[in-house]
Design a protein around this motif. Structure first.
Motif, PDB file in Angstrom:
ATOM      1  N   SER A 139       0.755  -0.944   0.103  1.00 26.79           N
ATOM      2  CA  SER A 139       0.116   0.083  -0.045  1.00 26.79           C
ATOM      3  C   SER A 139       0.759   1.882  -0.245  1.00 26.79           C
ATOM      4  CB  SER A 139      -0.943   0.077   1.586  1.00 26.79           C
ATOM      5  OG  SER A 139      -1.823  -1.125   1.049  1.00 26.79           O
ATOM      6  N   ALA A 140       2.419   1.310   0.679  1.00 24.53           N
ATOM      7  CA  ALA A 140       2.667   2.051   0.970  1.00 24.53           C
ATOM      8  C   ALA A 140       3.327   3.379  -0.241  1.00 24.53           C
ATOM      9  CB  ALA A 140       3.921   1.909   2.065  1.00 24.53           C
ATOM     10  N   MET A 141       3.626   2.046  -1.757  1.00 24.44           N
ATOM     11  CA  MET A 141       3.869   2.306  -3.066  1.00 24.44           C
ATOM     12  C   MET A 141       3.309   2.810  -3.861  1.00 24.44           C
ATOM     13  SD  MET A 141       5.581  -1.239  -4.064  1.00 24.44           S
ATOM     14  CE  MET A 141       6.712  -2.376  -2.683  1.00 24.44           C
ATOM     15  N   LEU A 142       1.996   2.666  -3.328  1.00 21.29           N
ATOM     16  CA  LEU A 142       0.753   3.341  -4.411  1.00 21.29           C
ATOM     17  C   LEU A 142       0.695   5.231  -3.932  1.00 21.29           C
ATOM     18  CD1 LEU A 142      -1.557   0.739  -3.806  1.00 21.29           C
ATOM     19  CD2 LEU A 142      -0.458   1.565  -5.295  1.00 21.29           C
ATOM     20  N   PRO A 143      -0.029   5.993  -4.565  1.00 24.18           N
ATOM     21  CA  PRO A 143      -0.309   7.286  -4.450  1.00 24.18           C
ATOM     22  C   PRO A 143      -0.919   7.619  -3.548  1.00 24.18           C
ATOM     23  CG  PRO A 143      -0.400   6.905  -7.212  1.00 24.18           C
ATOM     24  CD  PRO A 143       0.445   5.310  -5.974  1.00 24.18           C
ATOM     25  N   PRO A 144      -1.716   8.499  -3.308  1.00 23.95           N
ATOM     26  CA  PRO A 144      -3.081   8.889  -2.449  1.00 23.95           C
ATOM     27  C   PRO A 144      -4.186   8.363  -3.772  1.00 23.95           C
ATOM     28  CG  PRO A 144      -1.616  10.543  -2.482  1.00 23.95           C
ATOM     29  CD  PRO A 144      -1.021  10.257  -3.073  1.00 23.95           C
ATOM     30  N   ILE A 145      -5.097   8.501  -2.961  1.00 29.17           N
ATOM     31  CA  ILE A 145      -6.837   8.675  -3.648  1.00 29.17           C
ATOM     32  C   ILE A 145      -6.985   9.528  -4.402  1.00 29.17           C
ATOM     33  CG2 ILE A 145      -8.621   8.177  -3.409  1.00 29.17           C
ATOM     34  CD1 ILE A 145      -8.248   5.760  -2.013  1.00 29.17           C
ATOM     35  N   ALA A 146      -6.875   9.771  -6.030  1.00 30.06           N
ATOM     36  CA  ALA A 146      -7.637  10.364  -6.493  1.00 30.06           C
ATOM     37  C   ALA A 146      -8.899  11.540  -5.579  1.00 30.06           C
ATOM     38  CB  ALA A 146      -7.923  10.920  -7.905  1.00 30.06           C
ATOM     39  N   GLU A 147      -8.992  12.806  -5.395  1.00 29.70           N
ATOM     40  CA  GLU A 147      -9.803  13.605  -5.402  1.00 29.70           C
ATOM     41  C   GLU A 147     -11.316  13.504  -5.369  1.00 29.70           C
ATOM     42  OE1 GLU A 147      -8.630  17.954  -5.616  1.00 29.70           O
ATOM     43  OE2 GLU A 147      -6.600  17.515  -4.713  1.00 29.70           O
ATOM     44  N   ASP A 148     -10.938  12.920  -7.148  1.00 30.07           N
ATOM     45  CA  ASP A 148     -12.863  12.998  -7.815  1.00 30.07           C
ATOM     46  C   ASP A 148     -13.309  11.562  -6.566  1.00 30.07           C
ATOM     47  OD1 ASP A 148     -12.107  10.882 -10.788  1.00 30.07           O
ATOM     48  OD2 ASP A 148     -10.914  11.464  -8.957  1.00 30.07           O
ATOM     49  N   ILE A 149     -12.562  10.751  -6.104  1.00 32.14           N
ATOM     50  CA  ILE A 149     -13.471   9.745  -5.347  1.00 32.14           C
ATOM     51  C   ILE A 149     -12.826   9.842  -4.287  1.00 32.14           C
ATOM     52  CG2 ILE A 149     -14.031   7.463  -4.995  1.00 32.14           C
ATOM     53  CD1 ILE A 149     -13.871   7.111  -8.638  1.00 32.14           C
ATOM     54  N   PRO A 150     -13.875  10.961  -4.357  1.00 32.74           N
ATOM     55  CA  PRO A 150     -12.876  10.659  -1.570  1.00 32.74           C
ATOM     56  C   PRO A 150     -12.875   9.538  -0.575  1.00 32.74           C
ATOM     57  CG  PRO A 150     -15.059  11.854  -2.690  1.00 32.74           C
ATOM     58  CD  PRO A 150     -14.613  11.393  -3.433  1.00 32.74           C
ATOM     59  N   GLN A 151     -12.221  10.133  -0.073  1.00 33.20           N
ATOM     60  CA  GLN A 151     -12.199   8.553   0.880  1.00 33.20           C
ATOM     61  C   GLN A 151     -12.691   8.790   2.143  1.00 33.20           C
ATOM     62  OE1 GLN A 151      -8.584   7.141   1.969  1.00 33.20           O
ATOM     63  NE2 GLN A 151      -8.930   4.946   2.788  1.00 33.20           N
ATOM     64  N   LYS A 152     -13.857   7.890   2.388  1.00 33.31           N
ATOM     65  CA  LYS A 152     -14.171   7.876   3.808  1.00 33.31           C
ATOM     66  C   LYS A 152     -13.817   6.796   5.070  1.00 33.31           C
ATOM     67  CE  LYS A 152     -17.776  11.987   2.326  1.00 33.31           C
ATOM     68  NZ  LYS A 152     -18.835  11.756   2.542  1.00 33.31           N
ATOM     69  N   GLY A 153     -13.573   6.232   5.040  1.00 28.62           N
ATOM     70  CA  GLY A 153     -12.993   5.721   5.795  1.00 28.62           C
ATOM     71  C   GLY A 153     -12.938   4.229   4.529  1.00 28.62           C
ATOM     72  N   SER A 154     -13.485   2.785   4.819  1.00 29.71           N
ATOM     73  CA  SER A 154     -13.584   2.423   4.316  1.00 29.71           C
ATOM     74  C   SER A 154     -15.329   2.336   2.932  1.00 29.71           C
ATOM     75  CB  SER A 154     -13.491   0.454   4.989  1.00 29.71           C
ATOM     76  OG  SER A 154     -14.538   0.765   5.590  1.00 29.71           O
ATOM     77  N   GLU A 155     -15.191   3.660   3.755  1.00 30.63           N
ATOM     78  CA  GLU A 155     -17.629   3.562   2.893  1.00 30.63           C
ATOM     79  C   GLU A 155     -17.242   3.770   1.352  1.00 30.63           C
ATOM     80  OE1 GLU A 155     -20.426   5.716   4.450  1.00 30.63           O
ATOM     81  OE2 GLU A 155     -19.295   5.784   6.040  1.00 30.63           O
ATOM     82  N   ILE A 156     -17.811   3.351   0.689  1.00 24.73           N
ATOM     83  CA  ILE A 156     -18.312   3.501  -0.155  1.00 24.73           C
ATOM     84  C   ILE A 156     -19.390   4.640  -0.585  1.00 24.73           C
ATOM     85  CG2 ILE A 156     -18.645   2.964  -2.699  1.00 24.73           C
ATOM     86  CD1 ILE A 156     -17.497   0.097  -2.189  1.00 24.73           C
ATOM     87  N   THR A 157     -19.187   6.391  -0.799  1.00 21.62           N
ATOM     88  CA  THR A 157     -19.975   6.840  -0.775  1.00 21.62           C
ATOM     89  C   THR A 157     -21.472   6.397  -2.161  1.00 21.62           C
ATOM     90  OG1 THR A 157     -18.607   8.150  -2.858  1.00 21.62           O
ATOM     91  CG2 THR A 157     -18.167   8.542  -0.951  1.00 21.62           C
ATOM     92  N   LEU A 158     -22.623   7.756  -1.825  1.00 18.20           N
ATOM     93  CA  LEU A 158     -23.297   7.310  -3.101  1.00 18.20           C
ATOM     94  C   LEU A 158     -22.673   6.815  -4.669  1.00 18.20           C
ATOM     95  CD1 LEU A 158     -27.011   6.556  -3.461  1.00 18.20           C
ATOM     96  CD2 LEU A 158     -26.831   9.221  -3.578  1.00 18.20           C
ATOM     97  N   SER A 159     -22.432   8.459  -5.005  1.00 16.44           N
ATOM     98  CA  SER A 159     -21.913   8.724  -6.256  1.00 16.44           C
ATOM     99  C   SER A 159     -21.011   7.117  -6.312  1.00 16.44           C
ATOM    100  CB  SER A 159     -21.317  10.375  -6.550  1.00 16.44           C
ATOM    101  OG  SER A 159     -20.249  10.026  -4.909  1.00 16.44           O
ATOM    102  N   GLU A 160     -20.374   6.671  -5.501  1.00  8.99           N
ATOM    103  CA  GLU A 160     -19.842   5.450  -5.885  1.00  8.99           C
ATOM    104  C   GLU A 160     -19.996   4.470  -6.493  1.00  8.99           C
ATOM    105  OE1 GLU A 160     -15.249   6.214  -4.030  1.00  8.99           O
ATOM    106  OE2 GLU A 160     -17.140   6.148  -2.393  1.00  8.99           O
ATOM    107  N   GLN A 161     -21.229   4.461  -5.954  1.00  9.15           N
ATOM    108  CA  GLN A 161     -21.898   2.852  -6.095  1.00  9.15           C
ATOM    109  C   GLN A 161     -22.520   2.852  -7.149  1.00  9.15           C
ATOM    110  OE1 GLN A 161     -24.370   1.910  -2.304  1.00  9.15           O
ATOM    111  NE2 GLN A 161     -23.309   3.517  -1.121  1.00  9.15           N
ATOM    112  N   ALA A 162     -23.132   4.230  -7.419  1.00  4.92           N
ATOM    113  CA  ALA A 162     -23.206   4.322  -8.760  1.00  4.92           C
ATOM    114  C   ALA A 162     -22.375   4.639  -9.906  1.00  4.92           C
ATOM    115  CB  ALA A 162     -23.687   6.317  -9.179  1.00  4.92           C
ATOM    116  N   VAL A 163     -21.079   4.926  -9.782  1.00  9.79           N
ATOM    117  CA  VAL A 163     -19.966   4.796 -11.097  1.00  9.79           C
ATOM    118  C   VAL A 163     -20.447   3.212 -10.879  1.00  9.79           C
ATOM    119  CG1 VAL A 163     -17.707   5.075 -11.732  1.00  9.79           C
ATOM    120  CG2 VAL A 163     -18.647   7.008 -10.530  1.00  9.79           C
TER     121      VAL A 163
END
Length: 515
Positions: free
Chosen positions: A411-435
């Motif tokens: 995991s340490a080798m990876l860049p941060p999650i892109a801003e267009d899909i914000p991370q909220k813990g391990s939750e998947i947002t409504l817009s992510e589910q729609a995507v």
């Protein structure tokens, strides 16, 4: 505490009829296919999840540790547990005069400080032992099968007569590391409290008391709460008991079977065979034990094919590869058919592929991961590969594999999650589910995100998943038509692409109630 009110069912065996403890149990399942369906657990997975950012997909891979594929052994264990619980209750009905007399005698024994033999039951309690290598799935199998039964059943009336009783169908304990009877009694009091909401641990375990008195109280609780089966895991710890402690423990368990009629199921790794074949052997012969279930690692046969093929659908590398004989053979060689190791190797191979950004699995990945993580158990795995019975018999407990450090390193080798899909813990947002839903319709990731964003902006008030997906799909259809794309000739009347508004999709039965 999980409990339910008693629901009595008709019994097919005459000797089971009229016993509320048996009649309140869930009906026996005769169809093995139904048992497999009940034990199976489906992991949430959408093919579109492979299009997510690497860090998010690393989270998805962790779902693999909930993977469970029922096999022949699970059907065998379910049948044995069903039989031993019912047979154990056969002569322990709370409507019997012997039940009340046994409670009175047990109470007198505790009060007197001596040992008064209670009313003797006709011992019908049968038990068995499950012995096998570490990681083959013994504990997880028994835990899942026990979960098919309510742990506590509350009785209030039976045949229009009052029956105020809490029935504890099963208790699962872990043998103390020192193999002591006192440690097991303390574990028992805690398990009863968690199941039935009592406070026996506070009353009996914390206060200074003798082992004999703790044992008497334990036996009395088994009678009072009509405990159906006692499952004791990690019995190989009895090897560490000092001063004949293992013999005392095993004789105590046999006493529960012979005197009270409660079945005892023992679970342990291969070193436990030494105990079961020595001081406990004669005692078990007199207690009506069903027999040992020796749980070996999986063979590289049809069962292994089913296990790997079912697991293979859960793949989060960007490039999905189909399962092949080469993959199955490579995974078997490195895991030697031990389920826990196989699942973790498959998960770690995906973590490595995602972390290194290769994003595709190859059979050689299992060899690389094994060389990085299985060094501590290499000797045991080599013994299994050799087929030498003496080397295999000498295998002790196989140390559990932790993947935490592996996950952290890649995991340490990876860049941060892109801003267009914000991370909220391990939750998947409504817009992510729609995507994800749009990705499942084979809409390109970038276009799916744009459509969901546009749909979200056009919704006034609280958005729902169904409404958001419907609006985004309608936007996609409108854009496709404006570009002059021909309508899909293969689309069916209920194709989601032909519904251009929420009400239309709802009427077609394509969406449910808003979440």
């Amino acid at each position: 505490m999980t409990e339910r009110q008693a629901i009595y069912s008709e019994q097919f065996m005459p000797e089971y009829k009229g016993n509320p403890l048996i009649e309140a149990l869930p009906p026996e399942i005769e169809d093995s296919g139904e048992i497999i369906d009940m034990l199976s657990s489906k992991i949430e997975h959408h093919d579109g999840e492979r299009q997510y950012e690497p860090r998010r997909r690393m989270h998805f891979v962790l779902r693999l540790f909930r993977y469970f594929q029922p096999l022949e052994q699970h059907i065998d264990i379910e049948a044995r547990l069903s039989l031993c619980i019912r047979q154990g209750y056969l002569h322990r009905s709370p409507l019997s005069p012997d039940y009340a007399m046994a409670l009175v005698d047990g109470h007198r024994a505790i009060k007197s400080g001596g040992y008064v033999l209670p009313v003797a039951y006709n011992p019908t309690g049968t038990g068995f032992a499950i012995i096998g290598l570490s990681g083959v799935g013994k504990t997880s199998a028994v835990t899942r099968i026990l979960s098919m039964y309510p742990q506590v059943i509350v009785h209030s009336r039976y045949n229009d007569s009052p029956l105020m009783l809490k029935q504890v169908v099963w208790l699962k304990l872990e043998c103390p590391h020192d193999g002591s009877v006192k440690g097991l009694c303390m574990e028992f009091f805690g398990a009863v409290d968690r199941a039935a909401g009592t406070d026996y641990f506070e009353l009996y375990a914390k206060r200074a008391t003798t082992i004999n008195l703790m044992v008497q109280r334990m036996e009395q609780i088994v009678r009072l709460l009509c405990v159906g089966v006692l499952v004791i895991d990690e019995i190989q710890h009895l090897r560490l008991a000092k001063g004949g402690g293992s013999e005392k423990m095993l004789n105590f368990l046999v006493t529960l079977v012979n005197k009270i009629g409660i079945p005892v199921v023992l679970i342990g790794t291969t070193p436990a065979m030494e105990i079961l074949q020595s001081e406990f052997r004669q005692a078990r012969r007199s207690s009506g034990i069903l027999g040992d279930l020796l749980w070996d690692r999986m063979e590289n046969d049809a069962s292994w094919d089913i296990f790997v093929s079912s697991m293979w659908r859960y793949q989060w590398t960007r490039h999905k590869v189909p399962v092949s004989d080469e993959f199955k053979a490579a995974l078997y060689y490195e895991s030697q058919g031990i389920v826990d190791i196989a699942v973790k190797l498959y998960a770690m191979a995906q973590m490595r592929a995602i972390g290194l950004r290769t994003d595709v699995l190859t059979p050689d990945d299992f060899r690389v991961v094994a060389s990085e993580k299985l060094g501590l158990i290499k000797e045991s795995l080599d013994a299994l590969r050799s087929g030498d019975k003496k080397r295999i018999a000498a295998i002790g407990d196989i140390a559990p594999i932790s993947v935490d450090d592996y996950y952290a390193a890649y995991s340490a080798m990876l860049p941060p999650i892109a801003e267009d899909i914000p991370q909220k813990g391990s939750e998947i947002t409504l817009s992510e589910q729609a995507v994800l839903r749009l990705l499942g319709m084979e809409i390109e990731p970038a276009q799916a995100k744009r459509l969901v964003g546009k749909a979200m902006a056009g919704i006034s008030g609280k958005a729902t998943l169904a409404g958001l997906v419907c609006k985004a799909a309608a936007l996609y259809e409108a854009e496709s038509e404006s570009m002059g794309q021909p309508e899909d000739e293969t689309a069916t009347p209920d194709d989601i692409r032909k519904a251009n508004d929420y009400e239309g999709m709802k009427a077609a039965g394509l969406v449910g109630k808003p979440l």
